[in-house]
Design a protein around this motif. Structure first.
Motif, PDB file in Angstrom:
ATOM      1  N   ALA A   1     -35.691  -5.898   6.071  1.00 10.03           N
ATOM      2  CA  ALA A   1     -34.840  -7.007   5.632  1.00 10.03           C
ATOM      3  C   ALA A   1     -35.293  -7.535   4.276  1.00 10.03           C
ATOM      4  O   ALA A   1     -34.540  -8.246   3.594  1.00 10.03           O
TER       5      ALA A   1
ATOM      6  N   ALA B   1     -36.594 -13.006   9.270  1.00  7.61           N
ATOM      7  CA  ALA B   1     -35.945 -11.694   9.196  1.00  7.61           C
ATOM      8  C   ALA B   1     -36.965 -10.565   9.079  1.00  7.61           C
ATOM      9  O   ALA B   1     -36.892  -9.574   9.810  1.00  7.61           O
TER      10      ALA B   1
ATOM     11  N   LEU C   1     -32.007  -7.383  10.003  1.00  7.89           N
ATOM     12  CA  LEU C   1     -31.080  -6.785   9.042  1.00  7.89           C
ATOM     13  C   LEU C   1     -29.809  -7.604   8.865  1.00  7.89           C
ATOM     14  O   LEU C   1     -29.035  -7.365   7.938  1.00  7.89           O
TER      15      LEU C   1
END
Length: 373
Positions: A189, A182, A164
């Motif tokens: 994300a 991510a 995040l």
């Protein structure tokens, strides 16, 4: 009247402000007030705001009460630690030296993300510390020193620890390697990925496998991709709510979602919401895998009638382990499937018969084995 004021502050610590100067210097009375409301320490006599034990009682009740403490107490590590454990934002009132104390600062950040705004500059420029902070709080990336914020390798490490954090690295949201890192850590994300990457099928699959709630962040055309939706509901059945209408009317896909969480049926098409085979208990008792999901294959090699019973020979799994089962002559596909599932560690299975192009459907489990063959 001391007794009257004492009763008042026991009910509402802030009543201390209306007490006489003498009573605001009465330690026992002030202690009662701060134990009811830590902020009441602001009304205490100056000398009591330098009383370590009394201020400790106040910050234990409300960490922000630290603002009213005497300056010398703001250098007490024990006191500041107690305050930030109650409210991380109390870090703002700590001495400069303690705002550079790694352990204390990390404790504050874990309690309240806004504590980051009060961290000493030297710590914000320290790679190891900021990576540790980001692991606890993705917002920490927003507060790193400028040279670290522009360091691609640092950002890559950061999002791999807390996906995040991508929200706070906008200059890297179109960098595929960074975004993959991510979403592998946290599928949600995907929300911060560049538009082109939200249309990247492989990347979106990574995201929904990690967190089905990433589905609404995918490009519209990928939300109409059955495999992507299947992977999303496998991870989080409630992702069905973000699927295209055709999938909420797809009986097998709804079954897959309900197996993950019974509440998923609330997002199925209305005509499927009362389907008895799509209740949580029925869905999980059904031994057959939904097409497109990962499951072991059980190939039925032979079915023969012996003494009014059915004798079945089956090869299971990658190794083709051969099993034999004896079932009543009126046994169903589901009866055989449940036996085979028991040999596959309780996993849902694909059951395949020679001469049939597709595995047995989860919705054929009540068909008799004899008729099917």
């Amino acid at each position: 009247d001391r007794e009257l004021v004492l009763e008042a502050v026991r009910q509402h610590g802030g009543a201390l402000q209306w007490a006489s100067e003498d009573l605001r210097a009465d330690r026992a009375l002030v202690l009662e007030a701060v134990q009811q409301d830590g902020e009441a320490v602001r009304w205490a006599a100056v000398q009591l705001r330098a009383d370590h034990a009394l201020v400790f009682a106040a910050v234990r009740k409300n960490g922000e009460a630290l603002r009213w403490a005497a300056a010398e107490l703001c250098d007490s590590r024990e006191l500041i630690l107690e305050a930030v454990q109650q409210n991380g934002k109390a870090l703002r009132w700590a001495s400069e030296g303690l705002r550079a104390d790694r352990e204390l600062v990390l404790e504050a950040i874990s309690r309240n993300r806004w504590a980051l705004t009060f961290v000493a500059e030297d710590l914000r420029a320290e790679r190891g510390f900021m990576l540790e902070a980001i692991q606890n709080n993705p917002m920490a990336l927003e507060w790193v020193a400028e040279d670290l914020c522009d360091d691609r390798q640092f950002v890559l490490q950061a999002v791999r620890q807390n996906g995040l954090a991508l929200e706070f690295a906008p200059e890297f949201c179109a960098d595929r390697e960074v975004v993959v890192g991510a979403v592998q850590q946290n599928g949600e994300a995907l929300e911060w990925a560049a538009a082109d990457l939200k249309r990247d099928r492989e990347l979106v699959l990574e995201a929904v496998r990690q967190n089905g709630s990433a589905l609404p962040c995918a490009a519209e055309e990928l939300r109409q991709d059955r495999e992507i939706v299947l992977q999303a509901v496998q991870q989080n059945g409630l992702a069905l709510q973000w699927a295209a209408d055709m999938f909420r009317n797809d009986r097998e896909l709804v079954l897959h979602a309900v197996r993950q969480t019974g509440e998923a049926s609330d997002w199925a098409a209305e005509e499927l919401q009362h389907d008895p085979m799509l209740t949580l208990d029925a869905a999980r008792a059904n031994p057959f895998a939904v097409q497109g999901s990962a499951a072991p294959v059980c190939s039925v090699l032979d079915v023969a009638m012996e003494h009014n019973d059915l004798s079945v020979r089956v090869a299971c799994g990658m190794g083709g382990t051969e099993l034999r089962a004896t079932l009543p002559h009126d046994a169903t596909l589901g009866d055989l499937g449940r036996q085979l599932r028991g040999h596959c560690d309780g996993r849902y299975i694909y059951m395949v018969f020679a001469g049939h192009a597709s595995p047995v459907s989860p919705f054929d489990l009540e068909q008799t084995l004899e008729d099917f063959v």
